[in-house]
Design an enzyme around this catalytic site. Structure first.
Site, PDB file in Angstrom:
ATOM      1  N   HIS A 184       0.860  -1.195   0.000  1.00  0.00           N
ATOM      2  CA  HIS A 184       0.000   0.000   0.000  1.00  0.00           C
ATOM      3  C   HIS A 184       0.893   1.240   0.000  1.00  0.00           C
ATOM      4  O   HIS A 184       1.741   1.376  -0.865  1.00  0.00           O
ATOM      5  CB  HIS A 184      -0.942  -0.085   1.205  1.00  0.00           C
ATOM      6  CG  HIS A 184      -2.063   0.907   1.262  1.00  0.00           C
ATOM      7  ND1 HIS A 184      -2.389   1.746   0.233  1.00  0.00           N
ATOM      8  CD2 HIS A 184      -2.940   1.185   2.258  1.00  0.00           C
ATOM      9  CE1 HIS A 184      -3.423   2.495   0.593  1.00  0.00           C
ATOM     10  NE2 HIS A 184      -3.775   2.194   1.807  1.00  0.00           N
ATOM     11  N   HIS A 241      -2.495  -2.313  -9.641  1.00  0.00           N
ATOM     12  CA  HIS A 241      -3.484  -1.665  -8.770  1.00  0.00           C
ATOM     13  C   HIS A 241      -4.766  -2.486  -8.779  1.00  0.00           C
ATOM     14  O   HIS A 241      -5.139  -3.047  -9.801  1.00  0.00           O
ATOM     15  CB  HIS A 241      -3.786  -0.240  -9.276  1.00  0.00           C
ATOM     16  CG  HIS A 241      -4.375   0.646  -8.237  1.00  0.00           C
ATOM     17  ND1 HIS A 241      -5.710   0.623  -7.937  1.00  0.00           N
ATOM     18  CD2 HIS A 241      -3.815   1.538  -7.408  1.00  0.00           C
ATOM     19  CE1 HIS A 241      -5.949   1.501  -6.975  1.00  0.00           C
ATOM     20  NE2 HIS A 241      -4.820   2.066  -6.622  1.00  0.00           N
ATOM     21  N   ASP A 251       2.682   5.337  -6.666  1.00  0.00           N
ATOM     22  CA  ASP A 251       3.915   5.193  -5.885  1.00  0.00           C
ATOM     23  C   ASP A 251       5.161   5.027  -6.740  1.00  0.00           C
ATOM     24  O   ASP A 251       6.274   5.023  -6.216  1.00  0.00           O
ATOM     25  CB  ASP A 251       3.783   3.984  -4.943  1.00  0.00           C
ATOM     26  CG  ASP A 251       2.774   4.257  -3.844  1.00  0.00           C
ATOM     27  OD1 ASP A 251       1.858   3.440  -3.658  1.00  0.00           O
ATOM     28  OD2 ASP A 251       2.884   5.320  -3.197  1.00  0.00           O
TER      29      ASP A 251
HETATM   30  C1  SDX Z   1      -1.481   2.144  -3.338  1.00  0.00           C
HETATM   31  O1  SDX Z   1      -6.192   0.713  -3.251  1.00  0.00           O
HETATM   32  C2  SDX Z   1      -5.710   1.907  -3.477  1.00  0.00           C
HETATM   33  O2  SDX Z   1      -6.375   2.801  -3.979  1.00  0.00           O
HETATM   34  C3  SDX Z   1      -4.254   2.112  -3.049  1.00  0.00           C
HETATM   35  C4  SDX Z   1      -3.633   3.429  -3.455  1.00  0.00           C
HETATM   36  C5  SDX Z   1      -4.235   4.596  -2.698  1.00  0.00           C
HETATM   37  O3  SDX Z   1      -4.128   5.727  -3.190  1.00  0.00           O
HETATM   38  O4  SDX Z   1      -4.719   4.384  -1.560  1.00  0.00           O
HETATM   39  O5  SDX Z   1      -3.782   3.644  -4.845  1.00  0.00           O
HETATM   40  C6  SDX Z   1      -2.129   3.449  -3.108  1.00  0.00           C
HETATM   41  O6  SDX Z   1      -1.406   1.347  -2.447  1.00  0.00           O
HETATM   42  C7  SDX Z   1      -0.990   1.821  -4.727  1.00  0.00           C
HETATM   43  C8  SDX Z   1      -0.424   0.376  -4.849  1.00  0.00           C
HETATM   44  C9  SDX Z   1       0.999   0.371  -4.302  1.00  0.00           C
HETATM   45  N1  SDX Z   1       1.520  -0.993  -4.201  1.00  0.00           N
HETATM   46  C10 SDX Z   1       2.473  -1.459  -5.039  1.00  0.00           C
HETATM   47  O7  SDX Z   1       2.941  -0.809  -5.967  1.00  0.00           O
HETATM   48  C11 SDX Z   1       2.977  -2.854  -4.715  1.00  0.00           C
HETATM   49  C12 SDX Z   1       3.079  -3.691  -5.995  1.00  0.00           C
HETATM   50  N2  SDX Z   1       1.727  -3.908  -6.505  1.00  0.00           N
HETATM   51  C13 SDX Z   1       1.116  -5.198  -6.156  1.00  0.00           C
HETATM   52  O8  SDX Z   1       1.420  -5.669  -4.877  1.00  0.00           O
HETATM   53  C14 SDX Z   1      -0.357  -5.242  -6.557  1.00  0.00           C
HETATM   54  O9  SDX Z   1      -0.448  -4.776  -7.844  1.00  0.00           O
HETATM   55  C15 SDX Z   1      -1.383  -4.526  -5.705  1.00  0.00           C
HETATM   56  C16 SDX Z   1      -1.309  -4.906  -4.271  1.00  0.00           C
HETATM   57  C17 SDX Z   1      -1.243  -3.041  -5.829  1.00  0.00           C
HETATM   58  C18 SDX Z   1      -2.776  -4.912  -6.241  1.00  0.00           C
HETATM   59  O10 SDX Z   1      -2.894  -6.262  -6.037  1.00  0.00           O
HETATM   60  P1  SDX Z   1      -4.190  -7.088  -6.515  1.00  0.00           P
HETATM   61  O11 SDX Z   1      -5.224  -6.200  -7.081  1.00  0.00           O
HETATM   62  O12 SDX Z   1      -4.587  -7.979  -5.399  1.00  0.00           O
HETATM   63  O13 SDX Z   1      -3.647  -7.904  -7.730  1.00  0.00           O
HETATM   64  P2  SDX Z   1      -3.049  -9.351  -7.589  1.00  0.00           P
HETATM   65  O14 SDX Z   1      -2.028  -9.394  -6.496  1.00  0.00           O
HETATM   66  O15 SDX Z   1      -4.165 -10.331  -7.535  1.00  0.00           O
HETATM   67  O16 SDX Z   1      -2.247  -9.507  -8.979  1.00  0.00           O
HETATM   68  C19 SDX Z   1      -2.883  -9.982 -10.146  1.00  0.00           C
HETATM   69  C20 SDX Z   1      -1.738 -10.592 -10.959  1.00  0.00           C
HETATM   70  C21 SDX Z   1      -0.945 -11.631 -10.172  1.00  0.00           C
HETATM   71  O17 SDX Z   1      -0.341 -12.507 -11.138  1.00  0.00           O
HETATM   72  P3  SDX Z   1      -1.059 -13.948 -11.407  1.00  0.00           P
HETATM   73  O18 SDX Z   1      -1.307 -14.587 -10.052  1.00  0.00           O
HETATM   74  O19 SDX Z   1      -2.331 -13.631 -12.146  1.00  0.00           O
HETATM   75  O20 SDX Z   1      -0.050 -14.706 -12.235  1.00  0.00           O
HETATM   76  O21 SDX Z   1      -0.784  -9.557 -11.280  1.00  0.00           O
HETATM   77  C22 SDX Z   1       0.464  -9.856 -10.651  1.00  0.00           C
HETATM   78  C23 SDX Z   1       0.166 -10.846  -9.549  1.00  0.00           C
HETATM   79  O22 SDX Z   1       1.320 -11.636  -9.289  1.00  0.00           O
HETATM   80  N3  SDX Z   1       0.972  -8.588 -10.112  1.00  0.00           N
HETATM   81  C24 SDX Z   1       2.229  -8.203 -10.196  1.00  0.00           C
HETATM   82  C25 SDX Z   1       2.271  -6.933  -9.601  1.00  0.00           C
HETATM   83  N4  SDX Z   1       1.051  -6.587  -9.166  1.00  0.00           N
HETATM   84  C26 SDX Z   1       0.241  -7.632  -9.480  1.00  0.00           C
HETATM   85  N5  SDX Z   1       3.329  -8.820 -10.730  1.00  0.00           N
HETATM   86  C27 SDX Z   1       4.469  -8.121 -10.650  1.00  0.00           C
HETATM   87  N6  SDX Z   1       4.592  -6.893 -10.091  1.00  0.00           N
HETATM   88  C28 SDX Z   1       3.515  -6.275  -9.556  1.00  0.00           C
HETATM   89  N7  SDX Z   1       3.642  -5.056  -9.005  1.00  0.00           N
END
Ligand code: SDX
Length: 446
Positions: free
Chosen positions: A285, A324, A380
């Site tokens: 997050h 996201h 971010d």
């Molecule tokens: C913020 O919710 C909000 O609005 C948050 C925010 C706010 O203003 O409050 O916008 C701020 O928190 C932004 C997000 C910051 N976090 C990151 O940058 C961390 C990296 N991102 C991931 O951890 C992820 O994308 C999330 C947590 C942001 C979202 O996760 P989801 O929606 O649960 O998606 P998921 O984990 O189910 O991923 C779907 C697929 C998966 O692959 P498969 O299982 O389908 O093979 O996408 C992949 C994930 O492995 N994936 C990524 C990835 N994010 C998702 N693979 C590599 N790198 C990534 N960053």
């Protein structure tokens, strides 16, 4: 599936082709049929409860780990269209607010629903400005932390500690009390953050200067040294102000959900804000901005990006700052942040890590692993580069997220409190554990 509605009616749900706003459900376990009303493109989970096989059954529930398809509330604060990359606070686009507004004005908009007129803005700014001081005892709490304590740990602790200085905050259904706590929280978060930063440097605390803007005063409390009057660099002051606007709210994200959930027990807003700050701290997050910088430092050079991307695609690593839950398009905030970065670089010098970040983005936007999962840069991804160029250590990055998000958290908290449909949050579960079994005495356990 992206919406095909013209943007002007994007908030108005398309009327059904049949005119019947219901779901017809047949429970094939019994053959019984149910008509479930649809409102705002949702059904009420409680409408599933009557669907039983036997009368003593509990009835059906929705099952939705991490709430990926569950609306926990209705809200009028922030609108996001993840497919189109749209973000609006109270109907105003983030692009227009970033260009024309200030953080303190945007905070008022988010909290009270309308842009303030001149007297409202002056009154609001005066009250926030005159609540920037913290009780001197808070300094003793900060002194108890090690020099290398993470400032988010210090912020979470001192925000919660504020609840002990303002017991009147428990009067949560008194609008005047809520407004007073709002002034205090928005006014004091920068002070707590700056004091935590100064503690980590072993520097004396720099007290608030009420002559300065919200962001100018924050920079003053962070960076003032021997000068009698701190003069913030106007480019950095405005850059921080825009970044604070971008971070002010984001509907039902993890930390806002924490604010609503913890607040639903009717605890005071300081403890609820401490919980929200704790949720934001996580690297998935608000802690992602720090994690992005650590990732870019780990990659080390543009030449190493392909190897890192390979580790990401193998599942070994996440590309921090990408992806996201809601945005399946470019995060509109990331686009604005990227633009601000170059303005800050013009003043502070180019951050060399930007080249690595740009290469990560270039590859990711072309590579099917990311394209197929609709992974784009989020807010971010570039912010840390700016913060580092402004002189902040990486550990301060999530703190710079928490300060502006405080206005969103309070707005979400207040909307929850005043929503007649809301009450204490208490989800159900699917129990998959043991059935009843008898206690086994110790000497008979193998
Ligand atoms: C913020 O919710 C909000 O609005 C948050 C925010 C706010 O203003 O409050 O916008 C701020 O928190 C932004 C997000 C910051 N976090 C990151 O940058 C961390 C990296 N991102 C991931 O951890 C992820 O994308 C999330 C947590 C942001 C979202 O996760 P989801 O929606 O649960 O998606 P998921 O984990 O189910 O991923 C779907 C697929 C998966 O692959 P498969 O299982 O389908 O093979 O996408 C992949 C994930 O492995 N994936 C990524 C990835 N994010 C998702 N693979 C590599 N790198 C990534 N960053």
């Amino acid at each position: 599936m992206s919406s095909t509605k013209p943007e002007s009616v994007i908030n108005v749900k398309t009327p059904s082709a049949t005119g019947r706003e219901t779901l017809s459900i047949t429970d094939n376990r019994t053959g019984r049929q149910y008509e479930v009303p649809i409102k705002n493109e949702t059904i009420r989970a409680l409408d599933l409860r009557p669907m039983k096989v036997n009368t003593e059954d509990f009835g059906l529930m929705g099952y939705d780990p991490a709430f990926t398809n569950t609306a926990s509330c209705s809200s009028k604060i922030t609108f996001i269209d993840g497919d189109k990359g749209i973000l609006r606070y109270r109907g105003y686009s983030i692009e227009e607010l970033a260009e024309k507004s200030t953080y303190i004005e945007t905070a008022y908009l988010i909290l009270y629903g309308e842009l303030p007129n001149k007297s409202e803005l002056a009154d609001w700014s005066y009250n926030v400005t005159h609540h920037t001081f913290i009780h001197e005892s808070i300094k003793k709490f900060l002194d108890g932390f090690h020099y290398d304590a993470h400032p988010m740990g210090m912020l979470i602790s001192t925000v919660a500690a504020l609840s002990t200085f303002y017991p009147d905050a428990k009067d949560i259904f008194n609008p005047e009390s809520r407004r007073k706590q709002t002034y205090r929280l928005i006014g004091k978060m920068p002070t707590l953050a700056a004091f935590a930063y100064r503690h980590s440097l072993g520097m004396p605390f720099a007290y608030p200067d009420n002559d300065l803007s919200y962001c100018g005063n924050f920079l003053n409390m962070l960076f003032r040294t021997t000068e009698l009057k701190y003069r913030p660099n106007p480019t950095l002051e405005r850059a921080l102000d825009i970044l604070f606007i971008l971070h002010a709210d984001h509907e039902q994200n993890c930390s806002s959900t924490a604010m609503r959930c913890v607040g639903s027990s009717h605890v005071d807003p300081y403890c609820a804000t401490a919980a929200a700050t704790a949720a934001l701290y996580g690297p998935l997050h608000g802690g992602a901005n720090e994690a992005v910088l650590r990732m870019l430092v780990e990659i080390g050079s543009v030449n190493n990006v392909p190897a890192y991307i390979k580790r990401v695609k193998s599942g070994e690593k996440l590309l921090m700052g990408f992806g996201h839950r809601v945005y399946k398009n470019y995060d509109p905030r990331a686009r604005i942040v990227k633009h601000i970065a170059y303005e800050v670089f013009d003043v502070m010098g180019k951050n060399p890590l930007i080249e690595i970040a740009l290469e990560c983005e270039r590859i990711a936007l072309e590579d099917d692993y990311f394209v197929s999962r609709r992974l784009y840069p989020n807010v971010d991804f570039y912010t840390g580069l700016i913060y580092q160029s402004m002189g902040f250590p990486m550990t301060m990055f999530p703190v710079l997220f928490a300060i502006p998000r405080t206005s969103g958290w309070i707005a979400q908290w207040e909307e929850m409190l005043l929503d007649p449909e809301q009450k204490i949050s208490r989800p159900r579960q699917v129990y998959l554990g043991h059935e009843l079994r008898d206690y086994t005495p110790l000497d008979r356990r193998d």
